[in-house]
Motif scaffolding. Structure first.
Motif, PDB file in Angstrom:
ATOM      1  N   LEU A  23      -8.260   2.419  -4.345  1.00 19.82           N
ATOM      2  CA  LEU A  23      -9.145   2.069  -3.225  1.00 19.82           C
ATOM      3  C   LEU A  23     -10.477   2.812  -3.225  1.00 19.82           C
ATOM      4  O   LEU A  23     -11.482   2.257  -2.790  1.00 19.82           O
ATOM      5  CB  LEU A  23      -8.413   2.300  -1.895  1.00 19.82           C
ATOM      6  CG  LEU A  23      -7.288   1.311  -1.588  1.00 19.82           C
ATOM      7  CD1 LEU A  23      -6.437   1.801  -0.421  1.00 19.82           C
ATOM      8  CD2 LEU A  23      -7.844  -0.073  -1.279  1.00 19.82           C
ATOM      9  N   ASN A  25      -4.542  -5.965   6.545  1.00 22.04           N
ATOM     10  CA  ASN A  25      -3.571  -4.872   6.510  1.00 22.04           C
ATOM     11  C   ASN A  25      -2.359  -5.331   7.334  1.00 22.04           C
ATOM     12  O   ASN A  25      -2.247  -6.514   7.681  1.00 22.04           O
ATOM     13  CB  ASN A  25      -4.194  -3.590   7.078  1.00 22.04           C
ATOM     14  CG  ASN A  25      -4.596  -3.747   8.532  1.00 22.04           C
ATOM     15  OD1 ASN A  25      -4.834  -4.865   8.992  1.00 22.04           O
ATOM     16  ND2 ASN A  25      -4.676  -2.659   9.261  1.00 22.04           N
ATOM     17  N   SER A  26      -1.458  -4.417   7.673  1.00 18.90           N
ATOM     18  CA  SER A  26      -0.230  -4.821   8.387  1.00 18.90           C
ATOM     19  C   SER A  26      -0.558  -5.614   9.643  1.00 18.90           C
ATOM     20  O   SER A  26      -0.051  -6.728   9.847  1.00 18.90           O
ATOM     21  CB  SER A  26       0.586  -3.587   8.793  1.00 18.90           C
ATOM     22  OG  SER A  26       0.949  -2.846   7.672  1.00 18.90           O
ATOM     23  N   HIS A  62     -11.644  -4.672   4.785  1.00 18.16           N
ATOM     24  CA  HIS A  62     -10.598  -4.011   5.569  1.00 18.16           C
ATOM     25  C   HIS A  62     -10.922  -4.096   7.058  1.00 18.16           C
ATOM     26  O   HIS A  62     -12.058  -3.851   7.456  1.00 18.16           O
ATOM     27  CB  HIS A  62     -10.510  -2.547   5.131  1.00 18.16           C
ATOM     28  CG  HIS A  62      -9.338  -1.801   5.686  1.00 18.16           C
ATOM     29  ND1 HIS A  62      -8.042  -2.284   5.614  1.00 18.16           N
ATOM     30  CD2 HIS A  62      -9.266  -0.612   6.324  1.00 18.16           C
ATOM     31  CE1 HIS A  62      -7.223  -1.412   6.187  1.00 18.16           C
ATOM     32  NE2 HIS A  62      -7.944  -0.394   6.629  1.00 18.16           N
ATOM     33  N   ARG A 108      -2.103  -7.038   2.544  1.00 14.53           N
ATOM     34  CA  ARG A 108      -2.190  -5.682   1.984  1.00 14.53           C
ATOM     35  C   ARG A 108      -1.578  -4.677   2.961  1.00 14.53           C
ATOM     36  O   ARG A 108      -2.238  -3.782   3.457  1.00 14.53           O
ATOM     37  CB  ARG A 108      -3.670  -5.371   1.768  1.00 14.53           C
ATOM     38  CG  ARG A 108      -4.024  -4.857   0.406  1.00 14.53           C
ATOM     39  CD  ARG A 108      -5.531  -4.747   0.232  1.00 14.53           C
ATOM     40  NE  ARG A 108      -6.224  -4.193   1.350  1.00 14.53           N
ATOM     41  CZ  ARG A 108      -7.186  -4.821   2.052  1.00 14.53           C
ATOM     42  NH1 ARG A 108      -7.571  -6.024   1.724  1.00 14.53           N
ATOM     43  NH2 ARG A 108      -7.759  -4.225   3.077  1.00 14.53           N
ATOM     44  N   PRO A 109      -0.285  -4.811   3.279  1.00 14.31           N
ATOM     45  CA  PRO A 109       0.297  -3.953   4.310  1.00 14.31           C
ATOM     46  C   PRO A 109       0.695  -2.567   3.795  1.00 14.31           C
ATOM     47  O   PRO A 109       1.089  -2.416   2.641  1.00 14.31           O
ATOM     48  CB  PRO A 109       1.562  -4.726   4.709  1.00 14.31           C
ATOM     49  CG  PRO A 109       1.966  -5.405   3.441  1.00 14.31           C
ATOM     50  CD  PRO A 109       0.685  -5.762   2.737  1.00 14.31           C
ATOM     51  N   MET A 114     -12.058  -8.057  -1.558  1.00 15.45           N
ATOM     52  CA  MET A 114     -11.366  -7.573  -0.364  1.00 15.45           C
ATOM     53  C   MET A 114     -12.302  -6.944   0.657  1.00 15.45           C
ATOM     54  O   MET A 114     -13.461  -6.640   0.382  1.00 15.45           O
ATOM     55  CB  MET A 114     -10.264  -6.579  -0.752  1.00 15.45           C
ATOM     56  CG  MET A 114     -10.747  -5.349  -1.492  1.00 15.45           C
ATOM     57  SD  MET A 114      -9.392  -4.169  -1.727  1.00 15.45           S
ATOM     58  CE  MET A 114      -9.549  -3.204  -0.221  1.00 15.45           C
ATOM     59  N   ARG A 142     -17.133   2.129   5.972  1.00 17.05           N
ATOM     60  CA  ARG A 142     -16.339   3.204   5.381  1.00 17.05           C
ATOM     61  C   ARG A 142     -16.440   3.067   3.862  1.00 17.05           C
ATOM     62  O   ARG A 142     -17.164   3.803   3.220  1.00 17.05           O
ATOM     63  CB  ARG A 142     -14.898   3.073   5.884  1.00 17.05           C
ATOM     64  CG  ARG A 142     -14.075   4.295   5.698  1.00 17.05           C
ATOM     65  CD  ARG A 142     -12.686   4.166   6.263  1.00 17.05           C
ATOM     66  NE  ARG A 142     -11.892   3.151   5.570  1.00 17.05           N
ATOM     67  CZ  ARG A 142     -10.566   3.066   5.644  1.00 17.05           C
ATOM     68  NH1 ARG A 142      -9.901   3.931   6.394  1.00 17.05           N
ATOM     69  NH2 ARG A 142      -9.909   2.129   4.993  1.00 17.05           N
ATOM     70  N   TYR A 188       1.312   6.782  11.740  1.00 16.70           N
ATOM     71  CA  TYR A 188       0.889   7.085  10.364  1.00 16.70           C
ATOM     72  C   TYR A 188       0.864   8.606  10.148  1.00 16.70           C
ATOM     73  O   TYR A 188       1.255   9.095   9.099  1.00 16.70           O
ATOM     74  CB  TYR A 188      -0.538   6.599  10.098  1.00 16.70           C
ATOM     75  CG  TYR A 188      -0.858   5.131  10.234  1.00 16.70           C
ATOM     76  CD1 TYR A 188      -0.811   4.486  11.446  1.00 16.70           C
ATOM     77  CD2 TYR A 188      -1.286   4.401   9.135  1.00 16.70           C
ATOM     78  CE1 TYR A 188      -1.168   3.144  11.565  1.00 16.70           C
ATOM     79  CE2 TYR A 188      -1.645   3.068   9.243  1.00 16.70           C
ATOM     80  CZ  TYR A 188      -1.586   2.446  10.469  1.00 16.70           C
ATOM     81  OH  TYR A 188      -1.944   1.131  10.579  1.00 16.70           O
ATOM     82  N   TYR A 238       3.012   6.808   2.251  1.00 19.92           N
ATOM     83  CA  TYR A 238       2.938   7.220   3.655  1.00 19.92           C
ATOM     84  C   TYR A 238       3.964   8.328   3.957  1.00 19.92           C
ATOM     85  O   TYR A 238       4.594   8.354   5.019  1.00 19.92           O
ATOM     86  CB  TYR A 238       3.160   6.019   4.590  1.00 19.92           C
ATOM     87  CG  TYR A 238       1.989   5.038   4.655  1.00 19.92           C
ATOM     88  CD1 TYR A 238       1.353   4.590   3.512  1.00 19.92           C
ATOM     89  CD2 TYR A 238       1.529   4.560   5.874  1.00 19.92           C
ATOM     90  CE1 TYR A 238       0.288   3.691   3.570  1.00 19.92           C
ATOM     91  CE2 TYR A 238       0.461   3.655   5.942  1.00 19.92           C
ATOM     92  CZ  TYR A 238      -0.145   3.229   4.778  1.00 19.92           C
ATOM     93  OH  TYR A 238      -1.197   2.340   4.834  1.00 19.92           O
ATOM     94  N   LYS A 292      -0.262   4.515  -0.883  1.00 21.04           N
ATOM     95  CA  LYS A 292      -1.058   5.747  -0.972  1.00 21.04           C
ATOM     96  C   LYS A 292      -0.387   6.858  -0.174  1.00 21.04           C
ATOM     97  O   LYS A 292       0.526   6.602   0.616  1.00 21.04           O
ATOM     98  CB  LYS A 292      -2.486   5.490  -0.488  1.00 21.04           C
ATOM     99  CG  LYS A 292      -2.609   5.053   0.962  1.00 21.04           C
ATOM    100  CD  LYS A 292      -3.986   4.427   1.223  1.00 21.04           C
ATOM    101  CE  LYS A 292      -4.072   3.784   2.566  1.00 21.04           C
ATOM    102  NZ  LYS A 292      -4.805   4.507   3.571  1.00 21.04           N
ATOM    103  N   VAL A 332       0.868  -1.176   0.000  1.00 23.79           N
ATOM    104  CA  VAL A 332       0.000   0.000   0.000  1.00 23.79           C
ATOM    105  C   VAL A 332       0.911   1.234   0.000  1.00 23.79           C
ATOM    106  O   VAL A 332       1.720   1.416   0.910  1.00 23.79           O
ATOM    107  CB  VAL A 332      -0.945  -0.008   1.222  1.00 23.79           C
ATOM    108  CG1 VAL A 332      -1.836   1.231   1.220  1.00 23.79           C
ATOM    109  CG2 VAL A 332      -1.804  -1.278   1.197  1.00 23.79           C
TER     110      VAL A 332
HETATM  111  C1  PLP Z   1      -8.160  -0.625   2.304  1.00 23.60           C
HETATM  112  C2  PLP Z   1      -6.820  -0.557   2.934  1.00 23.60           C
HETATM  113  N1  PLP Z   1      -6.019  -1.641   2.886  1.00 23.60           N
HETATM  114  C3  PLP Z   1      -4.798  -1.650   3.461  1.00 23.60           C
HETATM  115  C4  PLP Z   1      -4.327  -0.541   4.144  1.00 23.60           C
HETATM  116  C5  PLP Z   1      -2.989  -0.599   4.818  1.00 23.60           C
HETATM  117  O1  PLP Z   1      -3.168  -0.503   6.186  1.00 23.60           O
HETATM  118  P1  PLP Z   1      -1.923  -0.471   7.190  1.00 23.60           P
HETATM  119  O2  PLP Z   1      -1.184   0.774   6.882  1.00 23.60           O
HETATM  120  O3  PLP Z   1      -2.550  -0.434   8.538  1.00 23.60           O
HETATM  121  O4  PLP Z   1      -1.135  -1.692   6.915  1.00 23.60           O
HETATM  122  C6  PLP Z   1      -5.122   0.597   4.221  1.00 23.60           C
HETATM  123  C7  PLP Z   1      -4.644   1.769   4.949  1.00 23.60           C
HETATM  124  O5  PLP Z   1      -5.335   2.560   5.501  1.00 23.60           O
HETATM  125  C8  PLP Z   1      -6.406   0.597   3.609  1.00 23.60           C
HETATM  126  O6  PLP Z   1      -7.203   1.662   3.670  1.00 23.60           O
END
Ligand code: PLP
Length: 347
Positions: free
Chosen positions: A83, A186-187, A151, A202-203, A149, A128, A331, A41, A37, A35
């Protein structure tokens, strides 16, 4: 530029790569996306995503179409997932750049029609983004998602009851929607249990050194070092105060240094009289309010000079610790890192 900035931000791409390898290991034989975005980070979309590609990542997630369009320039062959999905009017541009939308509503699914590859997100309890479970029965026939997927809302709290509920709801969805791969974790989700991992992790944050297991020692490496430059040294010889609001009093004999970074650079104002910096392993406290461009630290008894670099984020002071002192999360510390810093990439 190096000589003219007030902050020097060093990002170690080798540590990000080894964090990726660590997460792959945790996932056993399952695949691991990245991830990236919000400018990876805050650490830089281009260098970070290229490093992750070198480390073996092939699926990348960003939030917005404009992030995907930028990323396409750096990674021509990657799968790039968006996303927020296919919002009205963005369908063509997504198609033109070979971007894969995460379709989050029946309206999006209808509009996307059969334009190309797509993912589907199910809302399993976060309210969300994603289709509510009741919409599963209204899905068109013959639909096959690339990635199905959802979350986690609370994966960083391993005992939270919502985790198990979300795993079960997601399992249910995987039986009703055809898909190539399923992805929930996620992480923190990756570290919850094997049942949370599905086909694809999906970290985000763990790649960048944030602790995905807050109840335990951080298994990830911190790739970020931030140094601030001393702009002025003050030997205090009378009772006075420092900074806006005169919130902190000073005594004769104290020594202060003014550091050339402030809240405009992402050193949050809530760190006023809370933050700690390091000079050669010696902890020095922030005194008084954080200003836009400068902060003050108490360097009494230390040998310091104008132009010297002081550690703001580093081994003693990782983003998670700074976040705790600022009353926020790692974050936010990373994504707030400012544009005025001189950036240096290692590896
Ligand atoms: C849909 C989705 N997947 C994965 C992640 C990654 O999450 P994280 O940074 O907690 O690993 C995010 C982050 O906000 C997310 O919105």
């Amino acid at each position: 530029m190096f000589e003219t900035s007030g902050g020097l931000l060093t990002i170690d791409l080798n540590i990000i790569k080894s964090n990726y390898a660590r997460l792959r290991h945790e996932l056993g034989g399952k695949d691991c996306a990245a991830v990236v975005k919000a400018d990876a980070y805050g650490l830089g979309l281009e260098p970070v995503s290229k490093a992750l590609w070198q480390a073996g990542a092939r699926s990348f997630f960003v939030a917005l179409p404009n992030e995907g369009i930028e990323l396409r320039n750096y990674l021509p062959e990657a799968d790039i997932h968006i996303l927020v999905g296919a919002l009205p009017g963005t369908e063509e541009v997504l198609q033109d750049h070979n971007l894969i939308p995460v379709l989050n509503s029946l309206e999006q699914i209808k509009r996307w029609d059969s334009r190309g590859r797509f993912d589907i997100q199910i809302d399993t309890g976060m309210t969300r983004l994603g289709l509510p479970p009741r919409d599963l029965q209204h899905l068109p026939q013959g639909l096959k998602a690339d990635i199905l997927m959802s979350h986690f809302a609370c994966a960083d709290d391993k005992d939270h009851a919502l985790n198990q509920h979300q795993i079960e709801a997601f399992n249910h969805a995987t039986q009703h929607i055809a898909h190539k791969r399923a992805s929930l974790a996620n992480s923190s989700g990756i570290f919850l249990s094997e049942h949370a991992q599905f086909d694809l992790g999906r970290p985000g944050c763990a790649l960048y050194g944030i602790n995905p297991t807050p109840h335990k020692t951080n298994p990830m490496g911190n790739p970020v070092r931030l140094q601030g430059k001393i702009a002025q040294v003050h030997d205090i010889d009378t009772q006075q105060s420092v900074g806006y609001g005169a919130t902190q009093k000073l005594q004769a004999g104290q020594k202060l240094a003014t550091i050339a970074l402030g809240y405009a650079d992402g050193y949050l104002r809530s760190l006023s009289s809370q933050g700690e910096l390091y000079i050669n392993d010696v902890k020095v406290p922030v005194v008084g309010r954080v200003s836009m461009d400068v902060i003050s630290i108490d360097v009494s008894g230390l040998d310091v000079a104008e132009g010297q670099w002081v550690d703001v984020i580093g081994p003693h002071n990782p983003p998670d610790l700074l976040a705790e002192k600022a009353g926020t999360i790692g974050y936010e510390i990373l994504t707030s890192l400012g544009g005025r810093y001189q950036r240096v990439y290692k590896g």
